[in-house]
Write an enzyme that holds these catalytic residues in place. Structure first.
Site, PDB file in Angstrom:
ATOM      1  CE1 TYR A  60      -4.128  -1.536  -0.297  1.00 24.25           C
ATOM      2  CE2 TYR A  60      -3.610  -2.699   1.736  1.00 24.25           C
ATOM      3  CZ  TYR A  60      -4.424  -2.515   0.626  1.00 24.25           C
ATOM      4  OH  TYR A  60      -5.533  -3.306   0.447  1.00 24.25           O
ATOM      5  CG  PHE A  68      -6.946   5.945   4.110  1.00 26.34           C
ATOM      6  CD1 PHE A  68      -6.410   4.792   3.531  1.00 26.34           C
ATOM      7  CD2 PHE A  68      -7.118   7.062   3.292  1.00 26.34           C
ATOM      8  CE1 PHE A  68      -6.054   4.750   2.189  1.00 26.34           C
ATOM      9  CE2 PHE A  68      -6.769   7.033   1.941  1.00 26.34           C
ATOM     10  CZ  PHE A  68      -6.225   5.872   1.394  1.00 26.34           C
ATOM     11  CB  THR A 102     -12.350   2.446  -3.815  1.00 25.28           C
ATOM     12  OG1 THR A 102     -11.454   2.263  -4.918  1.00 25.28           O
ATOM     13  CG2 THR A 102     -11.575   2.380  -2.517  1.00 25.28           C
ATOM     14  NE  ARG A 113     -13.346  -3.337  -3.184  1.00 23.26           N
ATOM     15  CZ  ARG A 113     -12.323  -2.637  -3.663  1.00 23.26           C
ATOM     16  NH1 ARG A 113     -12.532  -1.689  -4.561  1.00 23.26           N
ATOM     17  NH2 ARG A 113     -11.095  -2.893  -3.251  1.00 23.26           N
ATOM     18  CG  HIS A 126      -5.611  -5.443  -3.604  1.00 17.89           C
ATOM     19  ND1 HIS A 126      -5.401  -4.088  -3.663  1.00 17.89           N
ATOM     20  CD2 HIS A 126      -4.723  -6.003  -4.482  1.00 17.89           C
ATOM     21  CE1 HIS A 126      -4.418  -3.839  -4.521  1.00 17.89           C
ATOM     22  NE2 HIS A 126      -3.988  -4.981  -5.037  1.00 17.89           N
TER      23      HIS A 126
HETATM   24  P1  GDP Z   1      -8.718   0.062  -4.273  1.00 16.84           P
HETATM   25  O1  GDP Z   1      -7.619   0.000  -5.276  1.00 16.84           O
HETATM   26  O2  GDP Z   1     -10.089   0.123  -4.900  1.00 16.84           O
HETATM   27  O3  GDP Z   1      -8.637  -1.026  -3.223  1.00 16.84           O
HETATM   28  O4  GDP Z   1      -8.590   1.458  -3.495  1.00 16.84           O
HETATM   29  P2  GDP Z   1      -7.303   2.336  -3.091  1.00 16.84           P
HETATM   30  O5  GDP Z   1      -6.057   1.785  -3.708  1.00 16.84           O
HETATM   31  O6  GDP Z   1      -7.644   3.766  -3.345  1.00 16.84           O
HETATM   32  O7  GDP Z   1      -7.230   2.156  -1.511  1.00 16.84           O
HETATM   33  C1  GDP Z   1      -6.768   0.967  -0.942  1.00 16.84           C
HETATM   34  C2  GDP Z   1      -7.697   0.556   0.161  1.00 16.84           C
HETATM   35  O8  GDP Z   1      -7.611   1.508   1.217  1.00 16.84           O
HETATM   36  C3  GDP Z   1      -9.178   0.540  -0.237  1.00 16.84           C
HETATM   37  O9  GDP Z   1      -9.575  -0.689  -0.809  1.00 16.84           O
HETATM   38  C4  GDP Z   1      -9.863   0.805   1.077  1.00 16.84           C
HETATM   39  O10 GDP Z   1     -10.033  -0.406   1.824  1.00 16.84           O
HETATM   40  C5  GDP Z   1      -8.882   1.690   1.805  1.00 16.84           C
HETATM   41  N1  GDP Z   1      -9.228   3.106   1.663  1.00 16.84           N
HETATM   42  C6  GDP Z   1      -9.102   3.864   0.547  1.00 16.84           C
HETATM   43  N2  GDP Z   1      -9.499   5.135   0.762  1.00 16.84           N
HETATM   44  C7  GDP Z   1      -9.869   5.166   2.061  1.00 16.84           C
HETATM   45  C8  GDP Z   1     -10.377   6.215   2.907  1.00 16.84           C
HETATM   46  O11 GDP Z   1     -10.561   7.369   2.505  1.00 16.84           O
HETATM   47  N3  GDP Z   1     -10.663   5.857   4.189  1.00 16.84           N
HETATM   48  C9  GDP Z   1     -10.456   4.590   4.664  1.00 16.84           C
HETATM   49  N4  GDP Z   1     -10.770   4.296   5.933  1.00 16.84           N
HETATM   50  N5  GDP Z   1     -10.001   3.581   3.894  1.00 16.84           N
HETATM   51  C10 GDP Z   1      -9.695   3.877   2.615  1.00 16.84           C
HETATM   52 MG    MG Z   2      -5.599   0.360  -5.091  1.00 16.73          MG
END
Ligand code: GDP
Ligand code: MG
Length: 160
Positions: A60, A68, A102, A113, A126
């Site tokens: 990540y 977050f 997401t 989801r 993921h």
């Molecule tokens: P993904 O690629 O759709 O999984 O999304 P991202 O890469 O943007 O973020 C990774 C993971 O972090 C997401 O699947 C969420 O579980 C978490 N996440 C992302 N944005 C947020 C946020 O604004 N708040 C919180 N609590 N979790 C977040």
């Molecule tokens: Mg992602």
């Protein structure tokens, strides 16, 4: 000796798909696998593990510094995940479409989801967001000898 079927390189794109701790706890591992299997994608790697902080930080890494991030790393290291590599034509983009947005509340019904999640931080699964990310994530989570080489006999019934 099995029949080997020549496959176009474009059919060998790979994505890293991971059932997160909430998906394992909610017994959705089979459901996630089923959807990718039934679509026609090929499973080439799978393992269950409790991720280390190190692997979570790298996985990540793009989110480091965001508010977050600590919660995200804390959560992903809090329990067992199922890490997978799936292969097939346009798997990265199609995998993301199958997983959904997401934010689960914005995910269409019919997506993973959209069918099984409510909160952002508990969105079940993921999936790599680009071919480059997929290559990076696969190399992070799997060693080459953990990825199986085989030819599914069903290939000509999936690809023309
Ligand atoms: P993904 O690629 O759709 O999984 O999304 P991202 O890469 O943007 O973020 C990774 C993971 O972090 C997401 O699947 C969420 O579980 C978490 N996440 C992302 N944005 C947020 C946020 O604004 N708040 C919180 N609590 N979790 C977040
Ligand atoms: Mg992602």
């Amino acid at each position: 000796m099995g029949t080997t079927v020549a496959m176009a390189a474009s059919n060998q794109e790979r994505s890293f798909i991971m059932v997160k701790p909430e998906g394992v706890q909610r017994a959705l591992v089979g459901e996630v696998i089923k959807r990718f299997e039934q679509r026609g994608f090929k499973l080439v790697g799978l393992k269950v593990l409790v991720p280390s902080k190190d692997i979570a930080n790298v996985h990540y890494g793009e989110h480091e510094g965001k508010p977050f991030f600590p919660k995200l790393v804390g959560h992903i290291t809090s329990g067992a995940v199922v890490a997978m590599v799936w292969e097939g034509k346009d798997i990265v983009k199609t995998g993301r479409a199958m997983i959904g947005a997401t934010n689960p509340l914005a995910s269409a019904p019919g997506t993973i989801r959209g069918d099984f999640a409510i909160d952002l931080g508990r969105n079940i699964v993921h999936g790599s967001d680009s071919v480059d990310s997929a290559q990076r994530e696969i190399a992070l989570w799997f060693s080459p000898d953990e990825l199986a080489e085989y030819d599914p006999t069903v290939t000509p019934w999936i690809y023309e």
